[in-house]
Scaffold this motif. Structure first.
Motif, PDB file in Angstrom:
ATOM      1  N   PRO A 212       0.796  -1.238  -0.130  1.00  0.00           N
ATOM      2  CA  PRO A 212      -0.129  -0.084  -0.426  1.00  0.00           C
ATOM      3  C   PRO A 212       0.891   1.024   0.226  1.00  0.00           C
ATOM      4  O   PRO A 212       0.032   1.797  -0.558  1.00  0.00           O
ATOM      5  CB  PRO A 212      -0.461   0.037   0.967  1.00  0.00           C
ATOM      6  N   ALA A 213       1.834   0.541   0.994  1.00  0.00           N
ATOM      7  CA  ALA A 213       3.342   2.600   0.902  1.00  0.00           C
ATOM      8  C   ALA A 213       3.621   2.720  -0.657  1.00  0.00           C
ATOM      9  O   ALA A 213       3.580   4.173  -1.108  1.00  0.00           O
ATOM     10  CB  ALA A 213       4.525   1.889   1.837  1.00  0.00           C
ATOM     11  N   ARG A 214       3.372   2.299  -1.442  1.00  0.00           N
ATOM     12  CA  ARG A 214       4.131   2.377  -2.910  1.00  0.00           C
ATOM     13  C   ARG A 214       2.844   3.101  -4.126  1.00  0.00           C
ATOM     14  O   ARG A 214       2.833   3.321  -5.265  1.00  0.00           O
ATOM     15  CB  ARG A 214       4.374   1.096  -3.099  1.00  0.00           C
ATOM     16  N   VAL A 215       1.724   2.620  -3.359  1.00  0.00           N
ATOM     17  CA  VAL A 215       0.525   3.367  -4.327  1.00  0.00           C
ATOM     18  C   VAL A 215       0.758   4.464  -4.284  1.00  0.00           C
ATOM     19  O   VAL A 215       0.686   5.674  -3.915  1.00  0.00           O
ATOM     20  CB  VAL A 215      -0.795   3.003  -3.752  1.00  0.00           C
ATOM     21  N   GLY A 216       0.041   5.213  -5.992  1.00  0.00           N
ATOM     22  CA  GLY A 216       0.484   5.986  -6.742  1.00  0.00           C
ATOM     23  C   GLY A 216       2.164   7.027  -6.397  1.00  0.00           C
ATOM     24  O   GLY A 216       2.458   7.412  -6.676  1.00  0.00           O
TER      25      GLY A 216
END
Length: 250
Positions: A212-216
């Protein structure tokens, strides 16, 4: 600003290849200001990380719950499908009609439809990946797939599968399929990007997030675009939202 991320993985990719749940990725997208997100776990015939046929209905139901819980963002249910043969077959067959978005790319660890394809396509791309024969075979697979399926995004082109980018780019541009600038794999040169833009190709930048931390997170591709001078107007999810090929008839 990035408005949509259309290539993210969740725990529905087997062996927890993606580390976050559907809701985790959606919350991460909201936190970084995205207007749209797609959940695109690996296709059904990926040997190690693929979505299972059993889990696909559960995944779709979880996406539907997320839509109710997070109405402030558009959520797409998708798969990152796999090429299965040099004839352009993919594992979108049997699943495409259930999906909101269709991403497709080459991956090595895939269960082919026919035993011969394991040698003539997958193993050959490891042993003879730089040969002229491999280039022609791989390019033909992409062209046939673009004709057969309503593919919205070609993921990380040239990664693990060398293709004639100009030939594939022309077909993608003609059919309205986006070329992905992938946040994990910088598989095209700046000259490649400018050449594809001249052919009329449209791009999207995606994170290919496995957490999730790398979304976007598309920093790698922002640097690539800046280096080669590709105008941001060619990036159809930057300060705008793309229109996907598979959704036009819906």
């Amino acid at each position: 600003m990035l408005w949509g991320d259309y290539h993210t993985h969740t725990t529905y990719s087997r062996h927890r290849h993606g580390k976050g749940t559907v809701a985790d990725n959606v919350r991460a997208a909201l936190s970084c200001g995205l207007k749209e997100i797609a959940l695109t776990d690996h296709g059904l015939r990926h040997i190690t990380y693929g979505m299972t046929t059993k889990n696909l209905p559960r995944f779709l139901a979880e996406v539907e719950r997320a839509r109710r819980d997070y109405p402030g963002i558009k959520i797409y249910a998708g798969l990152e499908a796999n090429f299965l043969s040099p004839r352009g077959e993919t594992d979108l067959d049997g699943a495409a009609d259930m999906l909101d978005i269709r991403v497709c790319g080459f991956h090595k660890l895939v269960r082919p439809l026919r035993l011969g394809d394991a040698f003539s396509f997958f193993l050959a791309n490891i042993l003879t990946k730089n040969s002229r024969k491999a280039l022609v075979r791989n390019t033909d697979a992409y062209l046939r797939a673009l004709e057969k399926y309503e593919i919205d995004i070609i993921s990380h082109p040239n990664h693990d599968c060398r293709i004639d980018l100009a030939a594939v780019g022309r077909e993608a541009a003609a059919r309205g399929t986006y070329i992905e600038l992938n946040g994990r794999h910088r598989s095209m040169t700046g000259d490649d990007l400018l050449m594809l833009a001249d052919l009329g190709c449209r791009f999207v930048m995606d994170s290919d997030a496995h957490t999730p931390a790398r979304v976007g997170d598309v920093a790698v591709q922002l640097e690539a675009v800046k280096e080669c001078g590709l105008p941001m107007e060619y990036i159809h999810n930057w300060d705008r939202l793309p229109e996907f090929r598979s959704g036009r008839a819906k």
